[in-house]
Design an enzyme around this catalytic site. Structure first.
Site, PDB file in Angstrom:
ATOM      1  N   GLY A 255       0.854  -0.931   0.051  1.00 16.12           N
ATOM      2  CA  GLY A 255      -0.136  -0.136   0.260  1.00 16.12           C
ATOM      3  C   GLY A 255       1.016   1.316  -0.113  1.00 16.12           C
TER       4      GLY A 255
ATOM      5  N   ASP B  19      -8.858  10.142  13.639  1.00 17.22           N
ATOM      6  CA  ASP B  19      -9.156   9.784  12.264  1.00 17.22           C
ATOM      7  C   ASP B  19      -9.800   8.409  12.216  1.00 17.22           C
ATOM      8  OD1 ASP B  19      -9.200  10.181   9.478  1.00 17.22           O
ATOM      9  OD2 ASP B  19      -6.922   9.393   9.222  1.00 17.22           O
TER      10      ASP B  19
END
Ligand SMILES: *[C@@H]1O[C@H](CO)[C@@H](O)[C@H](O)[C@H]1NC(C)=O
Ligand SMILES: *[C@@H]1O[C@H](CO)[C@@H](O)[C@H](O)[C@H]1NC(C)=O
Ligand SMILES: *[C@@H]1O[C@H](CO)[C@@H](O)[C@H](O)[C@H]1NC(C)=O
Length: 930
Positions: free
Chosen positions: A617, A734
């Site tokens: 990723g 977050d």
């Protein structure tokens, strides 16, 4: 490379040559095995040298220097099957089950293994068609390819396997019709010695061929459920007098049930639900072994009253007839059989009951029938009862369970350990009295007997979380097998336990048969035991030599390491972390718990030199790599890009913060690196991807309602820990579905504290910061005031809950989910009027229990004023209540079943997040979240 290095490497190679002198393995087999497994990861650690047979390699058995068994179930191996396998031509048994990382196709050359007797590849990640060549494995008696992703047709050639006893192709993506022999070739009707046709959960279509069944067959279990089969049930089925279990449920079968079905005198379980069958109820009189009948969700009608067999067969425990069009009277005057536990007639047209009483020794359900619409009827038990499976967990045996460290579990004998875990699943559980714990106890006992018979180092087993999987009707139990010799199994231990279960060697009580076990990969391998001793002097000489060489090597390695360390010290002056290790106790030293420092070289090795293949990723901050520590532990390594590098002080703060939090619902930090202009964080690897991937269907993990509730609870508990138990408290900043990961038990784990803020005491209450977070999840109050409190996390969490309920992204096509739910929600209406916005996959069948309360809680979390939002602890309580409402145990393991075998979305990774940063100014254009 200097001389030292050369000598060192030379010595490293030495033991192979020494062992080669006394090798017990035919060289073609060693070559074939090396070639087959060359690129495999996580092979058993004792696969060292070049003598699998003489070296007692785990999972390998030999005879006359040839490899005859490859039993490698339950490891975490990754790789593919290559054509090299054909050279292991003496193989009798292959079992590679439960290695989810085993992908690719089955090579057609497998057909050359002419001596193969048993082939088990259960629950791997295999794809492509099943090769025709399997039909040439004439010796095969056991073939289990279930729970993979095979597609294409069932090869006709399987009809040639005349010795086959067990055929399991369940839970794949096979299509086409069930092949029978004709002038084009062989077919399954030729399998006269086969007792098991397990073909459920595929995409098979066409009719069930009349020709498939004949009186020369020996079938016991005919499982074709959850396919796309059409037409009628062939009357030829009744010719197979040995049949015990029939599952044709969840297809598109139509027409009446053949009247000769009551020729099947051994029939014990009959599942025909969820079809379009019609006519009157079949006559099952005389089926004296029948225990369980499910004819629900069809179009059966009754020309007169409900037939007597429904209550009078001597072994019958359960009759499920709900959602049909049965009318007339239910006559229970002839005292029903003692074995009866449940008659479920919910949603039919029954108008009367004889005798009219509430007093039965079994559960009777008549909800949604005429009789329950009469005045006052709603008080009658049979108009109220609905079945739930009560919770169960194996109790401790006369001892007090000790508190166990993070991931260990207390065994029933009160020892903390890492159990081997999986789901034990009955494909035709023949009882419905789920509160009778004798069933579970008997399974526990028979398991222990089986482990003892096979001399396995098992201390005890525990079962928990009994449940009926509503999409398959399979009855599932979570199984933990505890090791006896230490707190964890070694490779041999796991291999033998997994083999016993994958190859059906364990025989459960009759009512649990047929069963299947879905093992999870075992992550806790500890000290490896030495292979068992052998009388062969060659081996002993080899072993002694190997030990000697090993000692010399260890000595050299020690000297080498010390030199390296000295050298490192000399050049390590510029490292601000250099003094971390030395002055642990000084006031300024950072406080690390558990996390350790990795050198750049180490990490480079673990990630294959940061190879593309290991890159899983990337995002604004840099890249994420998968790595494997020498212990075999998988890790995810987050390597900051040049632009997102923080100052040393900030980085240090972050590491301190991350290393301080330890909770089962938080991703933990394993270590870090800070050198050579690098900043890397090493996290535990969480195998099942993000909740976002699962919700969007990218991961193949089935997010049913119960699982969504449990994921919500896990995430809430993790957050609640950060807010209320971490010291100082931590605000995540977050929270979103791509930051909640699923571990191999599908427990939620909150990840990415990259934006987290410590609430230092003096600031308790709030901190003023630059606004950071992700569009769509951001607390509007924080947005405007820049004052960050725990309640900002609560807001994001509310958005996350709405995402789970609707399977929509927070901002989709310019629409904001909070506003959309607010717009349609009406608490005076059924289901709060949310039908149009709830994830349609949740609405199949009955609507999810507790959904209203769930959405109501989410809406409280996203209240405009932070003060009106609940705390995370309050949210945890409410979610626990909702879960209890569904009949599940909030503290039970997350339900896991075969769906978890599907690989997590390729190329996507938990740690990939893109933050949007604002500087207090509202963005004027809409930004679609990632
Ligand atoms: C089932 O068969 C029908 C045609 O009979 C087809 O339209 C449908 O797509 C099939 N469904 C699946 C899941 O294969
Ligand atoms: C049963 O269904 C079939 C169509 O699937 C129909 O042709 C037939 O008439 C129905 N029979 C009865 C008794 O309802
Ligand atoms: C519970 O199950 C056991 C074992 O199968 C059985 O022998 C017993 O009769 C059952 N008890 C009740 C109350 O149903």
């Amino acid at each position: 490379m200097d001389l030292q290095h050369k000598v060192f490497l030379l010595l490293l190679l030495l033991p192979f040559h020494v062992l080669l002198i006394t090798a017990q393995t035919a060289s073609q087999d060693f070559t074939a095995l090396s070639s087959l497994t060359q690129s495999w990861k996580n092979k058993p650690p004792n696969w060292v040298g070049s003598d699998p047979c003489g070296g007692n390699w785990d999972g390998i058995r030999c005879s006359n220097s040839r490899i005859i068994e490859l039993k490698l179930a339950g490891l975490t191996m990754e790789g593919q099957l290559s054509s090299a396998i054909q050279s292991l031509s003496e193989l009798d048994t292959i079992d590679l089950s439960y290695n989810t990382g085993l992908t690719g196709t089955i090579p057609r050359e497998i057909g050359n293994l002419k001596k193969l007797n048993s082939l088990a590849l259960v629950g791997c990640g295999l794809t492509g068609p099943i090769p025709d060549s399997i039909g040439s494995l004439k010796q095969l008696t056991f073939l289990a390819l279930n729970s993979n992703k095979f597609n294409g047709n069932i090869p006709r050639s399987l009809g040639n396997l005349t010795n086959l006893d067990w055929l399991d192709l369940t839970d794949n993506q096979l299509e086409g019709s069930i092949p029978v022999s004709d002038d084009q070739g062989p077919g399954l009707d030729m399998l006269l010695n086969t007792q098991h046709f397990h073909l459920g959960n595929n995409k098979l279509n066409g009719t069930i061929p009349r020709k498939l069944f004949s009186s020369s067959m020996h079938l016991k279990h005919v499982l074709f459920d959850s396919n796309n089969l059409t037409g009628g049930i062939p009357s030829t089925l009744a010719l197979v007098s040995t049949v015990e279990v029939v599952r044709f449920d969840r297809n598109k079968l139509s027409g009446p049930v053949p009247s000769n079905l009551n020729d099947l005198k051994d029939l014990s379980e009959l599942y025909l639900s969820h079809n379009g069958l019609n006519g009157s109820l079949p006559d099952l009189t005389g089926l004296n072994k029948l225990t369980y009948v499910d004819l629900s969700y069809n179009n059966f009608n009754s020309s007169s009253d409900i037939p007597l067999w429904v209550s009078s067969l001597p072994e019958l425990t359960t009759v499920i007839l709900k959602v049909n069009r049965l009318s007339g009277t239910l006559n229970l005057t002839n005292s029903p059989s003692k074995s009866l536990q449940l008659i479920d007639l919910e949603n039919n047209l029954i108008t009367d009951l004889e005798p009219r009483t509430d007093q039965f020794s079994f559960d009777l359900i008549l909800i949604d029938n005429g009789i329950c619409r009469e005045n006052g009827a709603s008080e009658l038990t049979y108009c109220k009862v609905s079945q739930i499976v009560p919770s169960y967990a194996t109790p401790s045996s006369n001892c007090l369970p000790p508190p166990c460290s993070d991931n260990q579990i207390a065994s029933p004998n009160c020892k903390c350990a890492f159990p081997y875990t999986g789901v034990l699943e009955s494909r035709a559980f023949s009882f419905s009295n789920y509160s009778n714990t004798s069933y579970y106890k008997e399974i526990e006992q028979t398991l222990m007997v089986s482990f003892q018979e096979h001399k396995m180092a098992v201390d005890s087993v525990s079962l928990s979380n009994p449940r009926r999987n509503s999409s398959t009707d399979n009855f599932q139990l979570t199984l933990n097998v505890f090791p006896s010799q230490s707190d964890r199994f070694n490779t041999t231990g796991v291999l033998s336990v997994a083999f016993l279960l994958s190859n059906q060697i364990y025989k459960p009580p009759e009512y649990f048969i047929p069963y299947i076990f879905s093992g999870l990969s075992y992550q806790h391998f500890g000290g490896e035991s030495k292979g068992s001793s052998s009388s062969n002097t060659g081996v002993i000489v080899g072993a002694v030599l190997a030990v000697l060489v090993f000692l010399v090597l260890a000595l050299l390695a020690g000297i080498y390491a010390i030199r390296q360390k000295r050298r490192a010290k000399r050049s390590g002056g510029s490292n601000p972390f250099a003094n971390w290790e030395q002055n642990k106790n000084s006031g300024t030293a950072p406080q690390l718990k558990g996390a350790r420092w990795f050198s750049f070289e180490e990490i480079r090795k673990y990630t294959n030199n940061f190879s593309e293949a290991n890159n899983i990723g990337s995002g604004g901050y840099g890249k994420v790599y998968q790595g494997t520590l020498p212990s075999g532990e998988l890790v995810a390594i987050k390597r900051a890009g040049k632009e997102s590098m923080q100052g040393a002080v900030e980085f240090k703060t972050e590491i301190e913060l991350l290393s301080r939090v330890h909770h089962k619902n938080l991703v933990s930090l394993v270590g870090f690196n800070f050198e050579k202009g690098e900043q890397m964080l090493v996290y535990e690897y969480i195998p099942n991807g993000t909740v976002m991937d699962s919700l969007s269907g990218n991961s193949g993990i089935l997010m049913d309602w119960i699982r969504r509730l449990k994921v919500t609870l896990g995430a809430a508990r993790g957050l609640s820990y950060l807010h209320e138990l971490a010291n100082p408290p931590i605000i995540h900043r977050d929270i979103k579905s791509s930051n909640i990961l699923l571990d191999d038990h599908l427990n939620a784990k909150v990840a990415d504290f990259g934006l987290s803020k410590l609430l230092v005491d003096s600031e308790r209450g709030h901190v003023t910061t630059q606004v950071k977070g992700t569009m769509g999840y951001l607390d509007p109050e924080y947005y405007m005031t820049q004052q960050l409190t725990e309640k900002s996390d609560v807001y994001s969490f509310g958005v996350f809950m709405l995402e789970l309920a609707t399977a929509r992204r927070p901002i989709e096509h310019g629409k904001y989910i909070v506003r959309e739910v607010m717009r349609v929600m009406d608490t005076s209406k059924d289901l709060y009027n949310l039908q149009s916005i709830i994830d349609p996959t949740l609405m199949k069948g009955t609507s999810p229990k507790g959904l209203e309360r769930f959405v109501a809680l989410a809406m409280r979390c996203v209240k405009e004023y932070a003060a009106e939002r609940p705390t995370m602890a309050e949210a945890v309580k409410e979610i626990e209540n909702i879960i209890a409402l569904t009949g599940e145990n909030p503290n039970g393991e997350s339900a896991s079943n075969t769906e978890t075998y599907e690989e997590a979305g390729q190329g996507k990774h938990p740690y990939v997040t893109e933050e949007f940063e604002y500087s207090g100014i509202f963005p004027t254009t809409k930004v679609e979240p990632q």
